[in-house]
Design an enzyme around this catalytic site. Structure first.
Site, mmCIF file in Angstrom:
data_model
loop_
_atom_site.group_PDB
_atom_site.id
_atom_site.type_symbol
_atom_site.label_atom_id
_atom_site.label_comp_id
_atom_site.label_asym_id
_atom_site.label_seq_id
_atom_site.Cartn_x
_atom_site.Cartn_y
_atom_site.Cartn_z
ATOM 1 N N TRP A 100 0.141 7.629 -13.918
ATOM 2 C CA TRP A 100 0.311 8.336 -12.177
ATOM 3 C C TRP A 100 1.858 8.562 -11.758
ATOM 4 O O TRP A 100 2.116 8.948 -10.855
ATOM 5 C CB TRP A 100 0.481 6.732 -11.931
ATOM 6 C CG TRP A 100 -1.061 6.566 -11.845
ATOM 7 C CD1 TRP A 100 -2.247 5.319 -12.943
ATOM 8 C CD2 TRP A 100 -2.350 6.763 -11.273
ATOM 9 N NE1 TRP A 100 -3.106 5.204 -11.734
ATOM 10 C CE2 TRP A 100 -3.028 6.021 -11.269
ATOM 11 C CE3 TRP A 100 -1.771 8.079 -10.114
ATOM 12 C CZ2 TRP A 100 -4.528 6.490 -10.391
ATOM 13 C CZ3 TRP A 100 -3.111 7.750 -9.219
ATOM 14 C CH2 TRP A 100 -4.379 7.318 -9.455
ATOM 15 N N ASP A 175 7.406 3.226 -8.090
ATOM 16 C CA ASP A 175 5.801 2.753 -8.209
ATOM 17 C C ASP A 175 5.792 1.309 -8.709
ATOM 18 O O ASP A 175 5.178 1.278 -9.864
ATOM 19 C CB ASP A 175 5.190 4.010 -8.481
ATOM 20 C CG ASP A 175 2.993 3.888 -8.645
ATOM 21 O OD1 ASP A 175 2.641 2.412 -7.762
ATOM 22 O OD2 ASP A 175 2.883 4.521 -8.782
ATOM 23 N N LYS A 199 -4.425 -4.140 -6.182
ATOM 24 C CA LYS A 199 -5.050 -4.931 -7.953
ATOM 25 C C LYS A 199 -4.158 -6.476 -7.800
ATOM 26 O O LYS A 199 -5.645 -7.544 -7.987
ATOM 27 C CB LYS A 199 -4.097 -4.185 -9.040
ATOM 28 C CG LYS A 199 -4.436 -2.480 -9.032
ATOM 29 C CD LYS A 199 -3.283 -1.648 -9.386
ATOM 30 C CE LYS A 199 -2.740 -0.311 -9.392
ATOM 31 N NZ LYS A 199 -5.054 0.667 -9.470
HETATM 32 C C1 PLP Z 1 0.455 3.186 -11.228
HETATM 33 C C2 PLP Z 1 -0.549 3.341 -10.133
HETATM 34 N N1 PLP Z 1 -0.019 4.306 -8.870
HETATM 35 C C3 PLP Z 1 -0.518 5.090 -8.030
HETATM 36 C C4 PLP Z 1 -2.094 4.568 -8.216
HETATM 37 C C5 PLP Z 1 -2.909 5.407 -7.276
HETATM 38 O O1 PLP Z 1 -3.080 4.390 -6.140
HETATM 39 P P1 PLP Z 1 -4.016 4.889 -5.083
HETATM 40 O O2 PLP Z 1 -6.116 4.218 -5.061
HETATM 41 O O3 PLP Z 1 -3.978 3.844 -4.216
HETATM 42 O O4 PLP Z 1 -3.701 5.858 -4.398
HETATM 43 C C6 PLP Z 1 -2.081 3.913 -8.930
HETATM 44 C C7 PLP Z 1 -3.900 3.449 -9.018
HETATM 45 O O5 PLP Z 1 -4.694 2.760 -9.527
HETATM 46 C C8 PLP Z 1 -1.612 2.959 -10.080
HETATM 47 O O6 PLP Z 1 -2.665 2.291 -11.066
#
Ligand code: PLP
Length: 363
Positions: A100, A175, A199
């Site tokens: 991510w 994040d 989550k």
């Molecule tokens: C650490 C992290 N960042 C970003 C995301 C992406 O999130 P979204 O699907 O809300 O864009 C996730 C999704 O699992 C994640 O675990």
């Protein structure tokens, strides 16, 4: 059969929250309407969003000079919104310790082709498939940079940053999607925090942004929807927000508060994840791909058996017994147990029983 949902997100929600939502589903607070049917400009919804913000501020001890926003577009939209608002004409550093974080960096690089700013890869553990959190050399950080971006919890690889890096005075942007409200962070140590709700907070569709006042942009950006200042000035009501998701988030915040807040959640999460890590450690059948124990996530725990075939067999048998969504992410394979706030301790104990049995039968 008891179902345990190990999904990494959307994930298990607290049963009392779902029951309350069910009881209020058709008639919210004697309004004669479902929350889904309320105008986002109504008194009822205004109370819901204000309460949600108040509770989150209390739970995370968010200082007054930070704005709390309830946005849409998921954490992924923040990958672009962040540099758009904060980085114009400056450097923006990225610590890439998981898939991510890599996505956040890649999006920034893409955006830098049309918006003038310079994304810089400060550290990465990609060459060892993100099996640890890379060291950061603060000497390399230009003090005039816009921010240093980190991912506090790497959902796919099961690592986390608990001690924040030294950044030469440059604001840390995080994040926090997969460990917000699961472990304690000091909000004042960050310039901005963002998290997808799906989550630890509620259903997919809500994105939380916590941003320090002085980082709000003072010039028009590409679009009002992507402008933190416009969203903040409108109290997250610039357009129609995800009203039902915000309502569930409010109920989840109440539930966390009732259980004793973030510190109590962290204690429970350390107990739950500790049970699983201790078991994996003493076993010579299961192993963890995370190299250093200090980098272990309390939220997402990946593990493998001695072979890919056994991993597949494990997942199939586990699924049939009610241990759902325990298959690891396709990029790492194996298994992953996501033990978010709402995941019950009994689920870990039952999983350990199954793991023992599976080990005996397949050793
Ligand atoms: C650490 C992290 N960042 C970003 C995301 C992406 O999130 P979204 O699907 O809300 O864009 C996730 C999704 O699992 C994640 O675990």
């Amino acid at each position: 059969m008891t179902i345990y949902n190990f999904s990494a997100g959307p994930a298990v929600l607290p049963k009392p929250v779902l029951e309350k939502a069910q009881a209020e589903f058709l008639d919210y607070n004697h309004s004669g309407m479902s929350v889904m049917e309320l105008s986002h400009r109504s008194k009822e919804f205004d109370d819901i969003i204000k309460d949600a913000e108040k509770l989150l501020r209390e739970l995370m001890a968010i200082p007054d000079n930070y704005k709390v926003l309830f946005l849409q577009g998921g954490a992924s939209t923040q990958f672009s919104m962040l540099p758009l608002n904060l980085a114009k004409g400056r450097k923006a550093y990225y610590v890439v310790a998981g898939s991510w974080g890599k996505k956040a960096y890649t999006e920034a690089v893409k955006l830098s082709k049309t918006i003038p700013f310079e994304p810089v890869l400060l550290a990465s553990s990609e060459d060892t498939v993100y099996d640890h959190i890379p060291e950061i050399d603060s000497q390399q950080i230009d003090k005039d940079a816009a921010y240093v971006h980190i991912t506090t919890n790497n959902t796919i690889e099961g690592t986390a940053i608990y001690d924040l890096p030294e950044t030469n005075g440059v604001p840390i942007v995080a994040d926090m999607s997969s460990n917000i409200l699961a472990v304690r962070y000091n909000v004042a140590d960050f310039g901005l925090i963002y998290a997808g709700a799906q989550k630890n907070i509620g259903p997919a569709g809500v994105t939380i942004v916590i941003v320090r006042d002085d980082l709000l942009n003072d010039e028009p950006v590409l679009s009002s929807m992507l402008d933190y200042r416009i969203q903040a000035d409108a109290g997250s009501l610039y357009n129609t927000p995800p009203t039902y998701g915000i309502y569930i988030a409010k109920l989840v915040f109440e539930w966390v508060k009732e259980l004793g807040g973030v510190d109590a959640m962290e204690k429970i999460n350390r107990e739950k994840s500790g049970l699983l890590y201790d078991f994996i450690e003493q076993s010579d059948f299961y192993s963890s791909p995370v190299k250093t124990p200090k980098d272990r996530s309390v939220a997402n725990i990946p593990f493998v058996t001695p072979s890919k075939d056994l991993d597949a067999e494990f997942v199939a048998q586990a699924d049939a017994l009610g241990f759902k969504n325990i298959k690891g992410h396709r990029s790492v394979g194996g298994m992953r147990a996501s033990l978010y706030n709402a995941f019950p301790c009994q689920g870990v104990l039952d999983l350990l029983e199954f793991m023992k049995k599976f080990e005996e039968e397949n050793k």
